[in-house]
Design a protein around this motif. Structure first.
Motif, PDB file in Angstrom:
ATOM      1  N   ALA A  12      -1.517  28.728  37.169  1.00 28.84           N
ATOM      2  CA  ALA A  12      -0.104  28.615  36.778  1.00 28.84           C
ATOM      3  C   ALA A  12       0.310  27.152  36.712  1.00 28.84           C
ATOM      4  N   LEU A  15      -0.975  25.730  33.556  1.00 25.82           N
ATOM      5  CA  LEU A  15      -0.125  26.123  32.429  1.00 25.82           C
ATOM      6  C   LEU A  15       1.131  25.245  32.354  1.00 25.82           C
ATOM      7  N   LEU A  16       1.691  24.913  33.495  1.00 25.70           N
ATOM      8  CA  LEU A  16       2.829  23.986  33.522  1.00 25.70           C
ATOM      9  C   LEU A  16       2.412  22.598  33.034  1.00 25.70           C
ATOM     10  N   VAL A  27       7.169  26.298  29.089  1.00 28.27           N
ATOM     11  CA  VAL A  27       7.273  27.215  30.227  1.00 28.27           C
ATOM     12  C   VAL A  27       8.569  26.879  30.936  1.00 28.27           C
ATOM     13  N   ALA A  33       5.385  30.783  34.670  1.00 28.85           N
ATOM     14  CA  ALA A  33       4.003  30.295  34.630  1.00 28.85           C
ATOM     15  C   ALA A  33       3.081  31.205  35.428  1.00 28.85           C
ATOM     16  N   PHE A  85       7.637  31.927  28.566  1.00 25.75           N
ATOM     17  CA  PHE A  85       6.433  31.212  28.113  1.00 25.75           C
ATOM     18  C   PHE A  85       6.435  31.291  26.597  1.00 25.75           C
TER      19      PHE A  85
END
Length: 117
Positions: A12, A15-16, A27, A33, A85
């Motif tokens: 996560a 992803l951020l 995001v 996330a 997202f």
């Protein structure tokens, strides 16, 4: 179990970081996330192998480059499913999926590889 939870949080965070590095991916919150990382992991575990087998002739014909297309489409699909997202288009999904793969590869290697003796 703790390792799986830690890996989920690291993915996560990756992803951020992708959203921070590339403007085509957004995001909104850490919870988004977390949900996107969870759905992305499930999609990669269940749907991706089926798509890879179904598109094997095209993948062989393109010398494996079609795998990038599959990853981008699945990344884009997860963005459509998870609120908070967002991916702006196919090229953003392609670049975002490559960045996400590289970041998770490096973080997994650094954090979860067994120590050398």
């Amino acid at each position: 179990m703790l390792s799986l939870l830690l890996r989920w949080i690291v993915n996560a965070a990756a992803l951020l970081l992708v959203a921070y590095l590339y403007p085509g991916v957004a995001v909104t919150t850490f919870f988004a996330a977390l949900m996107a990382a969870l759905v992305l992991g499930l999609v990669n575990a269940v749907i991706r192998p089926i798509l890879v087998i179904l598109t094997l002739p095209v993948t062989i014909l393109t010398l494996g480059l079609f795998i990038f297309v599959i990853n981008a489409l699945l990344f884009w699909f997860v963005a459509e499913v998870v609120k908070g997202f967002e991916v702006t288009g196919f090229m953003a999904a392609l670049i975002g999926s490559v960045l996400y793969s590289v970041i998770t590869l490096v973080t997994s290697w650094l954090l979860f590889s067994p120590p050398k003796k």
